[in-house]
Write a protein that holds these residues in place. Structure first.
Motif, PDB file in Angstrom:
ATOM      1  N   GLY A  53       0.960  -1.182   0.285  1.00  0.00           N
ATOM      2  CA  GLY A  53      -0.005   0.056  -0.052  1.00  0.00           C
ATOM      3  C   GLY A  53       0.790   1.324   0.213  1.00  0.00           C
ATOM      4  N   LEU A  56       1.685   2.365  -3.521  1.00  0.00           N
ATOM      5  CA  LEU A  56       0.568   3.256  -4.114  1.00  0.00           C
ATOM      6  C   LEU A  56       0.445   4.660  -3.526  1.00  0.00           C
ATOM      7  CD1 LEU A  56      -2.081   0.149  -4.061  1.00  0.00           C
ATOM      8  CD2 LEU A  56      -0.473   1.048  -5.917  1.00  0.00           C
ATOM      9  N   GLY A  57       0.634   4.599  -2.183  1.00  0.00           N
ATOM     10  CA  GLY A  57       0.495   5.999  -1.726  1.00  0.00           C
ATOM     11  C   GLY A  57       1.507   6.933  -2.213  1.00  0.00           C
ATOM     12  N   ILE A  61      -0.850   9.001  -4.732  1.00  0.00           N
ATOM     13  CA  ILE A  61      -1.403  10.222  -3.831  1.00  0.00           C
ATOM     14  C   ILE A  61      -0.085  11.116  -3.719  1.00  0.00           C
ATOM     15  CG2 ILE A  61      -2.481  10.719  -1.720  1.00  0.00           C
ATOM     16  CD1 ILE A  61      -3.949   8.831  -3.449  1.00  0.00           C
ATOM     17  N   SER A  77      -4.118  12.222   3.944  1.00  0.00           N
ATOM     18  CA  SER A  77      -3.326  11.126   4.171  1.00  0.00           C
ATOM     19  C   SER A  77      -3.323  10.596   5.406  1.00  0.00           C
ATOM     20  CB  SER A  77      -1.841  11.255   3.650  1.00  0.00           C
ATOM     21  OG  SER A  77      -1.735  11.376   2.388  1.00  0.00           O
ATOM     22  N   TRP A  80      -6.769   9.292   6.431  1.00  0.00           N
ATOM     23  CA  TRP A  80      -6.959   7.762   5.513  1.00  0.00           C
ATOM     24  C   TRP A  80      -6.244   6.866   6.450  1.00  0.00           C
ATOM     25  CZ3 TRP A  80      -9.103   6.707   0.665  1.00  0.00           C
ATOM     26  CH2 TRP A  80      -8.574   5.367  -0.062  1.00  0.00           C
ATOM     27  N   LEU A 103      -4.974  -0.602   2.657  1.00  0.00           N
ATOM     28  CA  LEU A 103      -5.364   0.665   2.403  1.00  0.00           C
ATOM     29  C   LEU A 103      -4.586   1.495   3.496  1.00  0.00           C
ATOM     30  CD1 LEU A 103      -9.156  -0.394   2.353  1.00  0.00           C
ATOM     31  CD2 LEU A 103      -7.707   0.649   0.507  1.00  0.00           C
ATOM     32  N   ILE A 106      -1.497   2.718   2.030  1.00  0.00           N
ATOM     33  CA  ILE A 106      -1.635   4.030   1.148  1.00  0.00           C
ATOM     34  C   ILE A 106      -1.337   5.226   1.723  1.00  0.00           C
ATOM     35  CG2 ILE A 106      -3.202   4.958  -0.257  1.00  0.00           C
ATOM     36  CD1 ILE A 106      -4.224   2.420  -1.147  1.00  0.00           C
ATOM     37  N   ALA A 110       1.846   7.875   1.431  1.00  0.00           N
ATOM     38  CA  ALA A 110       1.519   9.169   0.829  1.00  0.00           C
ATOM     39  C   ALA A 110       1.911  10.327   1.971  1.00  0.00           C
ATOM     40  CB  ALA A 110       0.146   9.181   0.657  1.00  0.00           C
TER      41      ALA A 110
END
Length: 397
Positions: A53, A56-57, A61, A77, A80, A103, A106, A110
Motif C-alpha cells: 500500500g 501506491l500511496g 497520492i 493521508s 485515511w 489501505l 496507502i 503518501a
C-alpha cells in the motif's frame, strides 16, 4: 511567524505518527497469531500488505501535492491512515485484516513522502537536506515509542485495543496539521496546474532517465535491506539459539542506532556534501554487517555491531531522504520524492520475501548478514550514479 516556527516540528510529529502505525502490525502480530492460530504464510500475507500500500500511496497520492498543495494531501493521508488503522480493531479474518493494512499503507506512503517534500519546501536551501533527515528520524522514533507503549499496555487491552489507540493518533493529528502549518507559498500558475503525469515525465526528461532509474534501484535495495533486518532479525537470532528477549533487544539496538545515526548524519550534511555523506555511510554500513555476521554467537559484540548497523543502514536511509528531497526543484519535488519513496516501498515488500527465501535455503544468520553487506555495496554504486546530475528549475512540456 509562530506557525512558521511550528512547521518543522509538526512535520516531525507527522513522521513519528507514521512510524508508530507502521510498527503497529509487527507488535500486534504475536497476539493475533495466538488468538487466531495463524500459520506463518498467512501472517506474512498480512505483514506484506502495508508496504505494498505504501508503494501506491507514494506513487499515486503524494505526487498530487505538486498540483494541489502539500498540506491538503498530508491532512487527507493522515485521516485515511487513521480510518483504516481503526478498522483493524474489528477485523475478524485474515483477508479483512490484510485489506485494511493495504489501505492503511496507502496513507502511510503518501504521508511520509509528502512530509519529506513539505519539509524541503519550508527549509532554506542550506538546511534542506539536514531538516528532511531530522524530520525523517521521527519514523524510527515512532517505532521505538510504539514498542514502549505496547510493553506498558495491560494484557487486557489486547491487539484490538492497540489498533484503537494507535489508529486514533493520525486522526487527532490531522486537524492540528491543518490549522498549525503555515499557508503554502503559491507557485506560478503554470506549475500549480501541472498534472501528476507531467511531473513524473520530467523525472525522465533531458537525459535524466538512467539516473532516475539508478537512484530508484539504489533506494529499493536500501529499503530491502532495512525491512529484511527489522522484520527477520529477531526470528533469525532466536533460531540461532539466542534467548527470545535477547533477540527482541536487537531491535532496540537497531532503532536506537537509527535515531542517533539519522540526527548525526543530518548534522554532518550541514558541513559536507549530502551525496558523499550518504554514499560513504552505506559503504561503511557493509562493514557493520560483516561485523554482525561474525558476532552472532556472542551477545555483547552482536548488540554493538547491530547498533552500528542501525546507525549506518537505517540512519543512512533517513539521510537518503534528505538527499532525495534536495535533489528536485519545488515544482516536481512531490513527484520526485513520491517516485523515490515508492521505489523504496517496493524494496520493502521484497525484503521479507528475500528473508523467507534465504531461510528456506538454509542460510545461517551470519551468512545472511554477508549477503546484506553485498547488497549495501550495490546501494552505494546506484546512489552515486543516480545523484550525479541535479535537476534544474526549467519547466519542460
Amino acid at each position: 511567524m509562530k506557525r512558521d516556527r511550528l512547521a518543522i516540528p509538526l512535520c516531525g510529529l507527522a513522521a513519528t505518527v507514521d512510524g508508530i502505525d507502521a510498527q503497529a502490525m509487527a507488535l500486534a502480530a504475536p497476539l493475533v497469531v495466538r488468538d487466531w492460530a495463524l500459520p506463518p504464510l498467512a501472517l506474512g500475507f498480512v505483514l506484506g500488505a502495508a508496504p505494498l500500500g505504501m508503494v501506491l500511496g507514494s506513487l499515486v497520492i503524494a505526487p498530487m501535492s505538486d498540483r494541489i498543495g502539500r498540506k491538503p494531501v498530508l491532512v487527507f493521508s493522515l485521516l485515511w491512515l487513521g480510518l483504516f488503522s481503526l478498522l483493524l480493531a474489528v477485523a475478524g479474518s485474515v483477508p479483512f485484516m490484510a485489506a485494511m493494512r493495504l489501505l492503511a499503507g496507502i496513507g502511510m506512503g503518501a504521508a511520509v513522502a509528502t512530509v519529506m517534500a513539505l519539509t524541503a519546501d519550508l527549509s532554506s536551501p542550506a538546511r534542506r537536506s539536514v531538516n528532511v533527515a531530522i524530520v525523517f528520524s521521527g519514523v524510527p522514533f515512532g517505532a521505538l515509542l510504539a514498542a514502549v507503549i505496547a510493553v506498558l499496555l495491560p494484557d487486557s487491552v489486547g491487539w484490538r485495543g492497540m489498533f484503537l489507540l494507535f489508529g486514533s493518533l493520525p486522526v487527532i493529528l490531522a486537524p492540528i496539521i491543518a490549522f498549525g502549518l503555515p499557508a503554502e507559498r503559491l507557485r506560478p500558475a503554470s506549475l500549480r496546474g501541472a498534472s501528476t503525469s507531467l511531473s513524473m515525465r520530467r523525472l525522465f526528461a533531458r537525459g535524466h532517465g538512467s539516473a532516475t532509474l539508478s537512484l530508484w534501484l539504489g533506494i529499493a535495495l536500501a529499503y530491502q535491506v532495512t525491512y529484511f533486518v527489522v522484520l527477520w532479525l529477531p526470528t533469525l537470532l532466536a533460531g540461532a539459539g539466542l534467548p527470545l528477549k535477547t533477540s527482541m533487544a536487537t531491535l532496540i539496538a537497531l532503532n536506537a542506532g537509527a535515531i542517533i545515526g539519522g540526527l548525526g548524519l543530518a548534522a554532518l550534511m550541514r558541513h559536507a556534501s549530502p551525496r558523499k555523506v550518504v554514499t560513504a555511510t552505506f559503504a561503511i554500513s557493509s562493514v557493520a554487517a560483516v561485523a554482525a555476521a561474525v558476532s552472532t554467537g556472542a551477545v555483547a559484540p552482536l548488540l554493538i555491531a547491530l547498533f552500528f548497523l542501525g546507525l549506518l543502514t537505517l540512519g543512512g536511509q533517513m539521510a537518503l531522504g534528505g538527499l532525495v528531497a534536495a535533489l528536485y526543484p519545488a515544482d516536481i519535488r512531490g513527484a520526485g520524492v513520491g517516485g523515490a519513496t515508492g521505489a523504496g516501498r517496493l524494496g520493502a515488500v521484497s525484503g521479507p520475501l528475500l528473508g523467507a527465501q534465504l531461510v528456506a535455503l538454509g542460510y545461517t544468520a551470519g551468512l545472511i548478514m554477508l549477503v546484506l553487506a553485498g547488497l549495501q555495496l550495490l546501494v552505494v554504486i546506484c546512489l552515486w550514479v543516480g545523484t550525479a546530475r541535479p535537476f534544474d528549475e526549467t519547466h519542460e512540456q
